[in-house]
Design an enzyme around this catalytic site. Sequence first.
Site, mmCIF file in Angstrom:
data_model
loop_
_atom_site.group_PDB
_atom_site.id
_atom_site.type_symbol
_atom_site.label_atom_id
_atom_site.label_comp_id
_atom_site.label_asym_id
_atom_site.label_seq_id
_atom_site.Cartn_x
_atom_site.Cartn_y
_atom_site.Cartn_z
ATOM 1 C CD GLU A 1 -2.528 -2.938 14.683
ATOM 2 O OE1 GLU A 1 -2.535 -2.484 13.526
ATOM 3 O OE2 GLU A 1 -3.428 -2.725 15.509
ATOM 4 N NE ARG B 1 -2.764 -2.141 2.700
ATOM 5 C CZ ARG B 1 -2.906 -2.203 4.009
ATOM 6 N NH1 ARG B 1 -3.480 -1.224 4.650
ATOM 7 N NH2 ARG B 1 -2.482 -3.247 4.682
HETATM 8 P P1 AMP Z 1 3.236 -0.958 11.687
HETATM 9 O O1 AMP Z 1 4.510 -1.579 11.226
HETATM 10 O O2 AMP Z 1 2.694 -1.623 12.913
HETATM 11 O O3 AMP Z 1 3.307 0.537 11.828
HETATM 12 O O4 AMP Z 1 2.159 -1.302 10.593
HETATM 13 C C1 AMP Z 1 2.054 -0.553 9.485
HETATM 14 C C2 AMP Z 1 1.718 -1.394 8.278
HETATM 15 O O5 AMP Z 1 0.698 -2.354 8.507
HETATM 16 C C3 AMP Z 1 1.215 -0.474 7.224
HETATM 17 O O6 AMP Z 1 1.909 -0.798 6.032
HETATM 18 C C4 AMP Z 1 -0.251 -0.741 7.100
HETATM 19 O O7 AMP Z 1 -0.554 -0.960 5.762
HETATM 20 C C5 AMP Z 1 -0.531 -1.995 7.906
HETATM 21 N N1 AMP Z 1 -1.485 -1.805 9.022
HETATM 22 C C6 AMP Z 1 -1.210 -1.982 10.339
HETATM 23 N N2 AMP Z 1 -2.281 -1.790 11.095
HETATM 24 C C7 AMP Z 1 -3.277 -1.439 10.260
HETATM 25 C C8 AMP Z 1 -4.653 -1.096 10.454
HETATM 26 N N3 AMP Z 1 -5.206 -1.060 11.674
HETATM 27 N N4 AMP Z 1 -5.382 -0.775 9.371
HETATM 28 C C9 AMP Z 1 -4.815 -0.821 8.127
HETATM 29 N N5 AMP Z 1 -3.549 -1.142 7.889
HETATM 30 C C10 AMP Z 1 -2.773 -1.459 8.935
#
Ligand code: AMP
Length: 174
Positions: free
Chosen positions: A99, A62
């Site tokens: 996450e 994305r």
């Molecule tokens: P992080 O590494 O935890 O900051 O996660 C970010 C990545 O995971 C991004 O590339 C987002 O596309 C995806 N992501 C994580 N949590 C969500 C969420 N609640 N909604 C949509 N995309 C998420």
Amino acid sequence: MGAAVDLRTYVRDIPDFPKPGILFKDITPLLSNPEAFAASIDQFAQRFQGRGVNLIAAAEARGFIFGAPLAIRMNVGFVPIRKPGKLPFATIAAEYQLEYGVDKLEVHTDAFGPGRRVLLIDDVLATGGTMRACRELVESTGATVIASAFLIELGFLGGRARLEPCEVVSLITY
Ligand code: AMP
């Protein structure tokens, strides 16, 4: 014109996706609306115009959606940061925590380099693990990350604290 669009109204909440307890921020309504999608690119461009950015880099999948049009808008190059095994030339890698899972990202060894000023971009800042891995990759080549930019920041997950003091810009914060 772009600044007048309320981007927040084009993000849809999907509870318990991809697993229970995750409130997924679905950006497909924004992407399918040409004014809203263009406004998001306009807003990013306005924030980083005149900052001496040479390259925009983003992690699949994305991040690409926003990184590529922003690179064209800002008249700079685009670097894809990819899942393992996708890039054909020599690569460097960094591991990161999602996450919802653990993963690894790779980039070509010649993608950045000393003196390059890189803007990193992604759709959502959750825990910050993905963006930290991207930053490690860029900085390990001697390039500078001038900022990390996101369409959406999930403020309650504290990702910003994992990225600062490097500048963090989000167009929408929850
Ligand atoms: P992080 O590494 O935890 O900051 O996660 C970010 C990545 O995971 C991004 O590339 C987002 O596309 C995806 N992501 C994580 N949590 C969500 C969420 N609640 N909604 C949509 N995309 C998420």
